[in-house]
Design a protein around this motif. Structure first.
Motif, PDB file in Angstrom:
ATOM      1  N   LEU A  86       0.831  -1.210   0.000  1.00 22.77           N
ATOM      2  CA  LEU A  86       0.000   0.000   0.000  1.00 22.77           C
ATOM      3  C   LEU A  86       0.863   1.257   0.000  1.00 22.77           C
ATOM      4  O   LEU A  86       0.599   2.207  -0.731  1.00 22.77           O
ATOM      5  N   ALA A  87       1.895   1.246   0.837  1.00 24.90           N
ATOM      6  CA  ALA A  87       2.773   2.408   0.927  1.00 24.90           C
ATOM      7  C   ALA A  87       3.446   2.658  -0.426  1.00 24.90           C
ATOM      8  O   ALA A  87       3.591   3.793  -0.876  1.00 24.90           O
ATOM      9  N   ARG A  88       3.815   1.575  -1.084  1.00 28.48           N
ATOM     10  CA  ARG A  88       4.464   1.723  -2.376  1.00 28.48           C
ATOM     11  C   ARG A  88       3.489   2.268  -3.422  1.00 28.48           C
ATOM     12  O   ARG A  88       3.816   3.164  -4.199  1.00 28.48           O
ATOM     13  N   LEU A  89       2.277   1.726  -3.403  1.00 29.05           N
ATOM     14  CA  LEU A  89       1.248   2.191  -4.333  1.00 29.05           C
ATOM     15  C   LEU A  89       0.986   3.688  -4.123  1.00 29.05           C
ATOM     16  O   LEU A  89       0.914   4.466  -5.074  1.00 29.05           O
ATOM     17  N   ARG A  90       0.879   4.075  -2.851  1.00 30.72           N
ATOM     18  CA  ARG A  90       0.658   5.479  -2.511  1.00 30.72           C
ATOM     19  C   ARG A  90       1.784   6.364  -3.020  1.00 30.72           C
ATOM     20  O   ARG A  90       1.571   7.388  -3.639  1.00 30.72           O
ATOM     21  N   ASN A  91       2.987   5.936  -2.768  1.00 23.69           N
ATOM     22  CA  ASN A  91       4.143   6.741  -3.138  1.00 23.69           C
ATOM     23  C   ASN A  91       4.290   6.878  -4.650  1.00 23.69           C
ATOM     24  O   ASN A  91       4.677   7.917  -5.158  1.00 23.69           O
TER      25      ASN A  91
END
Ligand code: ATP
Ligand code: MG
Length: 263
Positions: free
Chosen positions: A97-102
């Motif tokens: 999720l953090a990667r998708l957000r970033n």
């Protein structure tokens, strides 16, 4: 990493395609705070396609920020499904999720959230530092993002040396530096005077028109919403209106019609 996320991250953004970037179905959100349970979203279903510019309106407490937090993968719905560029967000781990957000989402808020003793360029570089991009490439991309918001000349200024509108443009540049496919802005003009607000809307309209960036913007102000192409109105956690903007405002024309300010 899951195959569909990998595929989504590697898929080139093609300007012409009208795939839904956001597909939410029957979203509910409950907040449990000790004694009371707040039912903040009560069945939100929505589809937003690539290149749309959507304004979200509604009274205070109607669920706008709750919805934006879910769309921005900062929070999860209590019920319902949410697909971001075809990826079922509920199936992703925190790291994914953090990667998708970033990589896919840019965020702009009412408070500019800039680091005070840090130059415009360094502020814009921050997401790239998190992404592990090397210094030379960071500088290049940071300058490019500042140019996209018309701030090339202010790269070495710290926030206190910038006007409110310029600070917000630095925040927009920071949100763009990873080339997100969606820009989420929650009350981005809430701290700005009316002329500066129109200048920020001009930046958004240019990004939307020239770069086909998908933009979702929360605002309390009807005139600001008229710079978007579609308005969605929330009331008590539900969508009560969803319609195209009939007479769209063009920020560059509005600015040209305003009296010149004395320097
Ligand atoms: N973290 C939280 N814990 C408990 N209740 C919350 C939380 N966040 C929001 N709420 C409640 O959920 C409802 C929706 O809040 P939300 O922040 O989404 O409204 P909003 O439309 O963004 O309002 P505003 O225009 O004032 O920003 C409100 O009743 C609010 O009090
Ligand atoms: Mg809010």
């Amino acid at each position: 990493m899951k195959a569909d996320l990998k595929e989504a991250l590697e898929r080139p953004a093609s300007p012409g395609d009208l795939q839904p970037v956001i597909q939410a179905s029957n979203l509910h959100k409950y907040y449990d705070t000790g004694t009371v349970r707040v039912h903040a979203l009560r069945g939100i279903s929505i589809e937003i396609r690539k290149g749309e510019f959507v304004a979200i309106m509604g009274a205070s407490g109607s669920g706008k920020s709750t919805f934006m937090n879910i769309v921005g993968c900062l929070d999860k719905p209590s019920e319902g499904t949410y697909f971001l560029e075809g990826t079922d967000v509920s199936r992703l781990s925190r790291i994914e999720l953090a990667r998708l957000r970033n990589e896919r989402l840019g965020f702009v808020f009412q408070a500019f959230n800039l680091l005070n003793r840090t130059t415009a360029m360094e502020n814009v570089e921050l997401p790239l530092i998190y992404a592990g991009v090397r210094a030379k490439e960071r500088h290049r991309r940071s300058l490019e993002a500042l140019a996209r918001v018309g701030l090339s000349e202010r790269a070495d200024h710290i926030p206190s040396q910038l006007s409110g509108g310029q600070q917000q443009r630095v925040a927009i540049a920071r949100s763009l530096v990873n080339h997100p496919s969606i820009l989420l802005a929650d009350e981005p003009t809430g701290n700005l005077d009316s002329r500066t607000s129109v200048e920020i809307m001009q930046v958004f309209q240019e990004l939307n028109e020239k770069e086909k960036l998908t933009i979702i913007l929360v605002t309390h102000e009807y005139d600001i919403a008229e710079y978007a192409r579609r308005t969605i109105t929330f009331r008590d956690g539900r969508i009560v209106k969803d319609q195209p903007v009939a007479k769209r405002r063009v920020a560059s024309e509005v600015i040209a019609s305003l009296p010149l300010l004395e320097d």
